[in-house]
Design a protein around this motif. Structure first.
Motif, short mmCIF file in Angstrom:
data_model
loop_
_atom_site.label_atom_id
_atom_site.label_comp_id
_atom_site.label_asym_id
_atom_site.label_seq_id
_atom_site.Cartn_x
_atom_site.Cartn_y
_atom_site.Cartn_z
N LEU A 51 -5.98 5.99 -7.23
CA LEU A 51 -4.98 4.99 -6.83
C LEU A 51 -4.56 5.22 -5.38
N MET A 52 -4.42 6.48 -5.01
CA MET A 52 -4.07 6.77 -3.62
C MET A 52 -5.15 6.26 -2.68
N LEU A 53 -6.39 6.48 -3.09
CA LEU A 53 -7.48 6.00 -2.24
C LEU A 53 -7.46 4.48 -2.14
N ASN A 54 -7.09 3.84 -3.25
CA ASN A 54 -7.00 2.38 -3.20
C ASN A 54 -5.91 1.93 -2.25
N PHE A 81 0.69 3.99 -2.83
CA PHE A 81 0.40 5.37 -2.44
C PHE A 81 1.45 6.31 -3.01
N SER A 121 0.84 -1.20 0.00
CA SER A 121 0.00 0.00 0.00
C SER A 121 0.87 1.25 0.00
N ALA A 122 1.99 1.19 0.71
CA ALA A 122 2.88 2.36 0.71
C ALA A 122 3.41 2.61 -0.70
N VAL A 149 -13.36 1.51 4.94
CA VAL A 149 -13.12 1.25 3.52
C VAL A 149 -14.41 1.47 2.72
N VAL A 175 -14.81 5.00 2.20
CA VAL A 175 -13.87 5.51 1.21
C VAL A 175 -14.39 5.21 -0.19
N VAL A 185 -4.98 3.50 0.32
CA VAL A 185 -5.55 3.69 1.65
C VAL A 185 -6.40 2.49 2.01
N ASN A 186 -7.24 2.08 1.07
CA ASN A 186 -8.11 0.96 1.35
C ASN A 186 -7.31 -0.29 1.68
N LEU A 187 -6.25 -0.51 0.92
CA LEU A 187 -5.44 -1.68 1.16
C LEU A 187 -4.86 -1.64 2.57
N ALA A 188 -4.33 -0.48 2.93
CA ALA A 188 -3.77 -0.35 4.27
C ALA A 188 -4.84 -0.62 5.32
N LEU A 189 -6.01 -0.05 5.09
CA LEU A 189 -7.08 -0.23 6.08
C LEU A 189 -7.47 -1.70 6.19
N VAL A 190 -7.57 -2.36 5.06
CA VAL A 190 -7.96 -3.76 5.09
C VAL A 190 -6.90 -4.57 5.83
#
Lengths: 536, 98, 495, 165, 383, 117
Positions: B35-38, B13, B9-10, B60, B63, B40-45
């Motif tokens: 893509l940045m929001l994605n 991002f 995710s980093a 998520v 978002v 974020v979603n990955l990190a959140l998940v």
């Protein structure tokens, strides 16, 4: 003391109240399609300033010169949670300067009767506004209240310069405003800092300079301001520097003076008169009332600097004045020199010097005011201020030349005229403090004579070379009245200064006493540990 | 796997940020932001897995909602701009200086 | 069976009313616009509806502030916490929204874009702001920000026939959504480090030595810095302010900043209290914002751009006490927010009142000689300008004084001095309008347009409050604003 | 096994993202590579046991949001960036450096190892677990999201509608 | 793993290898029947035509042997990828279709679905969404006006109907209380007394013969409106007539696959035809009880046969019966689609969109709430 | 659950394999006789006058936008539908509140002509 305990408040607020009343009436009239005749504005404005003058003379009469404490004191909570109070009072110093202000105002209004033609309503409004600002500044004993008036007065002054001034008026107005703001905002920070010191030592929020009679609340003069061993912003030197900067700009001391020639030159006559007559005095007043008593140790520390600056001011002002071709600029630079004397007197830190300094402020207000009025009258006739344009004015305008001569002499400091008394006292004090400084300052007196007389000679004497000068009409009745009104104090102070000095004497002594007491203060009076800081 | 996902995710991002900052095509910029929001979603998940806490997944969802709303509005803005200016280049579209 | 939560509707009453108002406006627009004729009448109805809605919400929040009863929508899982801070900020935000809503009527008619959607979007955005200032959970912070921003993006491009307006919307959108992404990533990292989105839990678990959490905190800060347009995240501001229709600029310049600062205040206080380093970071941001904002404002020749840069500078002023973080500093922030709102709303109101036949009065030259033609408006403008400059007698001075007090108390004296010096610079450009209006000869532009009654109301309100707060900020029994800010600033977190 | 699937998906995700950012010639291709990235992210979500989110990712991001992007690209029909080649190269290099630096910096700040993940409750990541949370604890968020959607709807119509009625 | 592979191969072979060629034949024959003509019958293998059953074979051979033309100016990569993207979703959808129930042999359980995922139906929608890209890519890559317009239309139509498709069956989820397709099918493996609740409401025992009037507990009976709406949506989603505006020959020549030839076109063609049985599967599972046999629930069968032949055998028989039942139902659904396709005239494009947004969407939202109200009412009444 | 996911992956692989096989076989079997006219985009016999690189009606965007927003709305409906009976009247109320703005939005689009084709 007096039957009207709030007399001082009436004096201060009367002009503003009149202005606001006029504004409201005007607004009402406008909304129904009419308008208040501008003559009504002018008349009422003059009336208000005359009334203020009368009320001030009541203060003058009611003032007891034998007492040293503040008189006519009024203390009303204003914004208690911030320690801001309506706290006014008079001592001799304030009395003199208020008297000067109240006296000059109607004079100026009358003098500008014909000069100001456009936007007369605004002119009257701003003049009255300005008067309240000036009077309030001289009477305030609460530091924030003082600051409020101090800044408030800027706004009308800027408009007076900017709207009714000469061709470069906008530049001059903005410069004036910016210079003053630099100092005053730093002063505000310092002011807040000392208030915090006070709050930490006493646990009370208070911006009062001194405790009002009948109250026990500690005031700022009770605050211990460390000289060393404290965070830098709590030390006297820094706080004093911040205050001094604001006052020095206003005075103005030499490196900070550049706004003054521009402002003086571009301002309308009335503006110049008030600038020279009153506004410059606020710097000196601020030193005497606030900077010196609050930070006496730092003041002593700074004496050499101020002596130096004052001397530079005297010499530089004189020399630059000498080469000016514009009369108004010449007078403006002469102000720089004169105010150098005032500063010099102040920092002698002895009775003679201080007294002379205050008296010289009044003198300068009257004489320079008169000079500006005279130049204004000339300007109204010729629409120029170039010295080279004139010459031999004495012939078409003998009365003018005579009065001009008297005023010039007063400005130089001829005995029996007011300038002499002030300068003499200052030099006396200076010699007592430092003979070398006194010697150099004396040189300044000589220089003043040189440029003033030279200017007078070039304008008034000699043949009438410029044909336009031939048809000049001598002063009219209104103009004569105005000038005569100014000549009275010139002679009075020159001949019988005791009227003024006896009111000044106790106050000056008290100021010096307070400084001494505070110098001896070496520790916070109440050893209260600072409150635990709540950090987030 | 959580750690790897966060690293991924980093990286995503960073790629998205660079795209949003460097590219000048408005639509690509908007996609980079997506893509940045994605990321974020990955990190959140990943973190929601880490803490066994569904709250991250609710975030998520939100978002996603916001991404949809932003896309609708953002592209609407692009269209209305394009109508008047006929360009997608952010630098050409500069009546107003940055 | 799923346990059904107990919900307290009173806690979302403001949002609810705002949403209802938006629905009403929207349906009104649908119903009335189909009639074809009587379009302008329809506009007035919609202004009335939205004004009434906002007024109702102000009454509700003020009532809440007075009663001082904290409430939560879902106490088992609080996403909103309505304490005095929330009530104070909401009434501030909604009050400012009310004023800017009233400004729109005349303006939109002059620009011939008087559509009901404007009010609907304004109400929805306001609802987002109310959510934002009440939020005690990342989720609601995020939703609040978005509900606030998305209508604003649209509003910025509301005058869609004009390329400037389009561009403004685009830039606002890109900056805004980029900021949102940063903010969200920050939230995700903080969530990863603490496993919580609720402020109180985060505060309990946040470890200042955890680099991931700190990156998260930093990103959140950056996101907010974008919203409050603090340097170096400010680039969008001038363009957006200039390009957007003035009524929109007025709305967003004021309310967004109010809401974002109020939310930031709460986050810093209740979630990131443990992070000591934040103070210095904020101080640096403050310093840069003050310097850059004030310096750049000088060289503008467009009034809106000037106000935009000045808004950046004002954000810097607001960050000064925020970096101090004490209770009095928080109070100073809140007070200065009031001041900021009044000054800017007033200035924009004058600009709006001068908009005529689709032409905005946004260049300095448009103001030349205004004093003789519209003395009232000119005087009002002077008042707002000197308030923004912080001259005594106006609210601006009281605001600056409070900030100085807080900064000096918190050992932020260098920052206070910097603020004082940059304020001097600001005086220079704030003075330009009065100079143009009073000291320069008339311009060609006809300034004549009847002052809309609503505009008059706004101007009068702003002017009166500027004077009242400047002279008697805490003296009148019915208007002890400073006390209010203290009460709001010391309202403590729920748990 | 799971690890390998994860790495495969990650590779696709990163490649798709890079393809989107670096494709300066063809916006449609850029969008499609982003779709690939998003679809594989959906797979990763499933691997992380966020099942519903995984499928919603595909449904909404890949299936809806990116479709709108494609629509707009085709609507405006711009194939190229209209951007000078030299500048392009500079930007690319700059972007690459920035991206690598950013990614390295960001990754470097992450903890080297995460603690072992907590044991998952029954049904974690399914629609039931998520739905219950959404409709009870986070019901406010749920309701507010509809306001968000409404404002987007109104906004999009205002911005894109043809005639100013 | 092996089990999964086998199940996968089974369903793919049956649908793709068995049903698909059959459908191409049925399409021709059914249309011929409906239009009262003979239909395709010329393809012959040494004179044997077997009712035209050889046509599918001929089709494939023809498509393989056609030239692969990529027009100038086309984007070659996308042009190649588009047909792949078009056909993959159709096949992948099969993963979540339960073609039989769940059977226990000894200790092991056999679940006749490739992937029994928690969100099965959402997966169907998600995959359907991906299919949009096939059309978009094809149109974009072809560098042809007709293709592009066709693909825009196709995409707009597909996305529109995707939304309404979702809404129209929310009522079903409310009834089934699940999003899993196998669970939905299993839920329907029962029947109910049609007049039972009237009896309950009025509190009068009805005559016994009325009590015998039973209906299978199928979605189509519980959600008739939902069924109609869903049918329309899913047919429109497939872009087959009467919803073939995107490729309407008379306006757009052939729509987005205009520039395709040979097997690339063949893949589009296959995808479209493959959708028909896939749709059949979905409709069957959602509305027609899936693999269930009406009035004969699994326990009944297992109990009945198991009594004589042992549990394991009975379960096996049940399995076979269920799969056959499922395939029969799918065939029926295919017939239904064919019949509709050849009965109805093509909608105009504006009508297609109006139908979606102005009729189906409001109706399906209303359906959700009405269903909700009825469920609540029934639950209250029952409680 | 992850095991089920493997099924999906496998079928995806299979589908890709089938498609690839078709295309590869085709490549192998088909003739190649290209010339410029044949490769021209089909334009009903005319040569291409209007480049396909022109803009489309904004209606397409509006539909797509509506789609994405309603798709998100539907995203909430699915789990809600499955949970409805557990949530009961509360659930219905929650969803009704959620739907009000969206129905209003739909009406708005309708009235404003965003749905007109």
């Amino acid at each position: 003391m007096t039957e009207l305990p709030d007399l001082l408040a009436y004096v201060i607020l009367l002009p503003l109240a009149t202005a606001m009343m006029l504004l409201v009436i005007e607004g009402g009239a406008r909304s129904i399609g009419g308008s208040l005749p501008s003559q009504v504005w002018r008349g009422l404005g003059l009336g208000a300033s005359l009334a203020t003058c009368v009320l001030t003379s009541m203060l003058w009469i009611g003032y007891d010169p034998t007492r040293i404490e503040m008189q006519f004191v009024a203390h009303v909570a204003w914004i208690p949670s911030l320690g801001i109070n309506w706290y006014v009072g008079l001592d001799g110093i304030s009395l003199l300067l208020m008297g000067l202000t109240a006296f000059l105002m109607p004079v100026v209004l009358v003098a500008s009767w014909s000069e100001i033609q456009h936007s007369l309503r605004g002119y009257v409004f701003f003049m009255l506004f300005l008067e309240t600002g000036m009077l309030g500044t001289f009477a305030s004993l609460n530091l924030l209240q003082f600051y409020v008036f101090w800044e408030l007065m800027l706004v009308p002054m800027v408009f007076l310069i900017g709207v009714w001034g000469g061709p470069r008026r906008i530049y001059a107005a903005v410069k004036f405003f910016l210079f003053t703001m630099v100092g005053s905002l730093l002063m505000l920070v310092a002011l807040v800092a000392i208030a915090w010191l006070h709050a930490e030592q006493f646990g009370v929020w208070n911006f009062d300079l001194m405790t009002p009679p009948g109250s026990q609340v500690p005031a700022l003069l009770d605050t211990f301001v460390p000289v060393a061993d404290a965070p830098w912003w709590q030390t006297q030197s820094w706080l004093f520097a911040a205050f001094a900067l604001a006052f020095a700009i206003k005075v103005p001391l030499v490196p900070l003076h550049t706004w003054l020639p521009d402002a003086h030159t571009e301002a309308p006559t009335a503006g110049s008169v008030l600038l020279a007559g009153v506004l410059l005095k606020m710097g000196g007043y601020g030193f005497l009332r606030f900077a010196l008593p609050l930070f006496p140790s730092a003041a002593v520390e700074f004496v050499p600097l101020f002596f130096g600056l004052a001397l530079v001011g005297i010499l530089y002002g004189s020399l630059v004045a000498m080469v000016q071709t514009d009369v108004k600029r010449l007078v403006a630079y002469s102000s720089v020199a004169h105010l150098g004397f005032v500063t010099l007197g102040m920092f002698t830190l002895n009775v003679e010097g201080l007294e002379g300094s205050v008296l010289q402020m009044v003198n300068h207000g009257i004489t320079t005011g008169a000079l500006f009025l005279l130049i204004g009258m000339l300007y109204e006739r010729r629409h120029t201020r170039e010295i080279s344009e004139f010459g031999g004015i004495a012939k078409p305008m003998p009365v003018f030349a005579a009065i001009f001569g008297v005023v010039v002499m007063a400005s130089i400091g001829l005995p029996l005229l007011n300038g002499f008394v002030g300068e003499f006292l200052i030099l006396l004090g200076t010699f007592r403090a430092n003979a070398w400084v006194g010697t150099i300052a004396t040189l300044g007196v000589v220089l003043a004579a040189v440029y003033m007389l030279w200017m007078y000679r070039r304008i008034v004497f000699g043949p009438v070379e410029n044909p336009e000068n031939r048809g000049l009409i001598d002063l009219g009745g209104r103009e004569k009245a105005v000038l005569v009104a100014l000549l009275i104090p010139i002679f009075w102070i020159g001949i019988h200064p005791e009227t003024f000095l006896k009111r000044l004497h106790p106050s000056v002594r008290e100021t010096l006493r307070v400084m001494e007491v505070r110098t001896e203060l070496t520790a916070p009076p109440v050893p209260e540990p600072p409150r635990e800081r709540e950090r987030r | 796997m959580v750690g790897e996902a966060v690293v991924l995710s980093a990286i995503l991002f960073a790629i998205g940020t660079v795209g949003a900052l460097v590219r000048r095509n408005v639509i690509v910029v908007l996609m980079s932001i997506e893509l940045m929001l994605n990321a974020v979603n990955l990190a959140l998940v990943a973190f929601s897995r880490q803490w066994a806490d569904p709250a991250g997944q609710v975030l998520v969802l939100m978002v996603i909602v916001v991404a949809a709303a932003e896309v609708a509005v953002g592209l609407g803005i692009v269209i209305s701009l394009f109508r008047n200016r006929e360009t997608l280049n952010l630098e050409e579209a500069s009546l107003l200086k940055w | 069976m799923i346990p059904i939560p107990t919900l307290h509707v009173v806690a979302i009453l403001p949002v609810l009313v705002l949403a209802m108002g938006a629905f009403a406006v929207l349906s009104g627009e649908l119903f009335l616009s189909s009639r074809g004729a009587g379009k302008s009448g329809a506009g007035s109805v919609l202004v009335g509806v939205s004004g009434a809605t906002l007024l109702t919400v102000v009454v509700i929040t003020v009532q809440g502030f007075i009663s001082a009863e904290a409430s939560e929508f879902n106490p088992d899982h609080p996403m909103l916490h309505l304490d005095r801070l929330a009530y104070f900020s909401s009434s501030l935000v909604v009050g400012a929204a009310l004023l800017s809503c009233l400004l729109a009527n005349g303006y939109l008619q002059e620009l011939r874009i008087h559509h009901g959607e404007f009010y609907a979007l304004l109400l929805l955005s306001t609802a987002g702001m109310v959510l934002l200032v009440c939020a005690v959970d990342f989720l609601s912070v995020f939703l609040g920000i978005e509900l606030m921003s998305i209508p604003l993006y649209v509003l910025a491009g509301f005058d869609r026939g004009k390329p400037r307006s389009n561009e403004s919307a685009l830039k606002y959108f890109i900056a805004g959504s980029f900021a949102t992404a940063l903010l969200l990533y920050g939230m995700a990292l903080v969530y990863g480090a603490t496993g919580a989105t609720h402020f109180a839990t985060i505060a309990a678990r946040l470890d200042p030595n955890d680099s991931m959490a700190m990156v998260g905190v930093g990103l959140i800060l950056v996101g907010f810095a974008f919203k409050v347009s603090s340097v170096p995240f400010h680039q969008w501001t001038p363009d957006v302010y200039e390009g957007a229709p003035t009524a929109v600029t007025a709305f967003m310049a004021v309310t967004v900043k109010l809401a974002a600062f109020a939310a930031l205040l709460r986050i810093l206080d209740q979630a990131f209290g443990a992070v000591e380093a934040l103070g210095s970071v904020l101080a640096v941001l403050a310093g840069f914002s003050m310097c850059v904002g004030n310096l750049m404002a000088i060289i503008q020749d467009n009034v809106k751009r000037m106000l935009a840069w000045s808004a950046i500078a004002q954000a810097g002023y607001l960050l000064v006490p925020l970096s101090a973080g004490t209770a009095e500093a928080r109070a100073a922030v809140l007070f200065y927010l009031v001041v900021y709102a009044l000054g800017n709303l007033g200035a924009f109101a004058v600009m709006i009142a001068l908009t005529h036949r689709g032409q905005e009065a946004d260049r300095f030259d448009d103001y030349n000689g205004l004093a003789t033609q519209r003395p009232g408006l000119a005087a009002a403008m002077v008042l707002f300008m000197i308030s923004l400059a912080g001259i005594p007698g106006t609210a601006g001075f009281m605001g600056k004084l409070q900030i100085f007090l807080a900064a000096v108390r918190a050992d932020q004296l260098p920052l206070a001095i910097l603020m004082a010096l940059t304020s001097v610079i600001s005086v220079y450009y704030y003075l330009r309008l009065p100079i143009a209006m009073y000291m320069r000869p008339h311009s060609e532009r006809p300034h004549r347009r009847e002052l809309d009654f609503l505009e008059f109301v706004v101007l009068a309100t702003c002017a009166a409050l500027v004077l009242l707060l400047g002279l008697l900020p805490n003296t009148l029994d019915w208007l002890p604003v400073i006390d209010w800010t203290y009460q709001a600033a010391t309202a403590s977190a729920p748990n | 096994m799971n690890e390998w699937i994860f790495y495969a998906f990650s590779a696709v995700a990163v490649a798709g993202a890079l393809g989107m950012v670096s494709n300066v010639r063809n916006t449609v291709a850029a969008a499609l590579s982003l779709v690939a990235s998003m679809v594989s992210l959906g797979g990763i979500y499933v691997l992380l046991e966020a099942y519903l989110i995984g499928v919603l990712q595909i449904l909404v991001y890949a299936g809806a949001i990116m479709v709108v992007f494609l629509f707009v690209v085709m609507l405006l029909n711009q194939r190229k960036d209209g951007f000078s080649a030299g500048r392009q190269w500079v930007m690319k290099t700059f972007g690459a450096v920035l991206g690598v630096a950013g990614a390295v910096g960001l990754v470097g700040l992450l903890p080297a190892r995460f603690p072992e993940a907590a044991a998952l409750p029954e049904g974690f990541g399914g629609y039931r677990a998520l739905g219950v949370m959404l409709f009870t604890d986070y019901v406010l968020a749920f309701e507010v999201s509809s306001l968000l959607l409404l404002s987007a709807m109104v906004g999009a119509v205002i911005l894109a509608r043809r005639s100013a009625d | 793993m092996l089990e999964i592979v086998l199940k996968m191969l089974f369903i793919v072979l049956v649908i793709l290898g068995g049903m698909l060629p059959l459908i191409t034949w049925v399409e021709r024959k059914q249309s011929a029947v409906m239009q009262d003509r003979i239909g395709a019958n010329r393809a012959d293998l040494m004179g044997v035509t077997v009712l035209g059953l050889l046509h599918p074979v001929a089709d494939v051979l023809k498509l393989f042997s056609k030239e692969d033309v990529v027009p100038t100016g086309a984007n070659r990569t996308l042009h190649l990828l588009a047909p792949v993207v078009a056909i993959v979703p159709a096949i992948v959808t099969l993963a979540v279709i339960p073609f039989g129930g769940s059977y226990t042999f000894g200790g092991a359980t056999l679940n006749l679905v490739v992937a029994d995922v928690d969100w099965g139906i959402v997966f169907v929608f998600a995959v359907g969404g991906i299919a949009t890209y096939g059309a978009v890519m094809a149109g974009w890559a072809s560098n042809n006006n007709w293709s592009l317009l066709g693909s825009m239309r196709a995409a707009a139509q597909m996305v529109s109907y995707e939304v309404t498709m979702g809404f129209s069956i929310v009522g079903l989820f409310m009834i089934y209380e699940t999003l899993q397709l196998p669970a939905m099918a299993a839920w329907q493996d029962d029947s109910f007394r049609l007049l039972g609740f009237i009896e309950y409401l009025l509190d009068i025992p009805l005559p016994a013969f009325l009590g015998w009037i039973r209906l299978p507990l199928w979605g189509v009976f519980l959600q008739p409106l939902g069924f109609v709406l869903f049918l329309v949506c899913i047919m429109a989603e497939n872009k087959r007539p009467p919803f073939d505006a995107p490729e309407g020959e008379s306006e757009l020549v052939a729509g987005y696959h205009l520039e395709y030839s040979g097997m690339r076109f063949g893949l589009f063609y296959t995808a479209e035809f493959l959708e028909v049985p896939v749709i059949g599967c979905i409709l069957t599972t959602l509305f027609f009880g899936g693999w269930s046999i009406p009035f004969l629930p699994q326990e009944t069968i297992v109990g009945f046969i198991g009594a004589g032949f042992g549990e394991g055998f009975a379960t096996g028989v049940c399995l076979v019966l269920h799969v056959l039942s499922f395939l029969m139902k799918v065939a029926l659904m295919i017939w239904l689609q064919m019949a509709l396709r050849w009965t109805l005239p093509r909608f105009r494009y504006d009508q297609v969109m109006d139908l979606c947004w102005k009729i189906i969407l409001p109706l399906s939202i209303a359906n959700v709430f009405v269903t909700g109200a009825i469920i609540l009412w029934i639950e209250t009444v029952m409680a | 659950m992850l095991a089920e996911f493997v099924g999906i992956l496998l079928i995806l692989a299979l589908a890709l394999l089938i498609a690839a096989a078709f295309l590869v076989l085709h490549r192998m079997l088909s003739p190649k006789r290209e010339f410029a006219e044949k490769l021209e985009p089909f334009e009903c016999g005319e040569s291409q006058i209007v480049s396909p690189h022109r803009r489309f009606s904004v209606k397409f965007y509006l539909v797509a936008m509506l789609f994405v927003l309603f798709d998100v709305e539907a995203m909430f409906f699915y789990p809600w539908g499955a949970l409805f009976r557990d949530l009961g009247g509360y659930g219905l109320a929650v969803m009704a509140v959620f739907s009000v703005p969206l129905v209003l939005g739909l009406l708005y689009e309708w009235k404003k002509g965003a749905l007109e084709w």
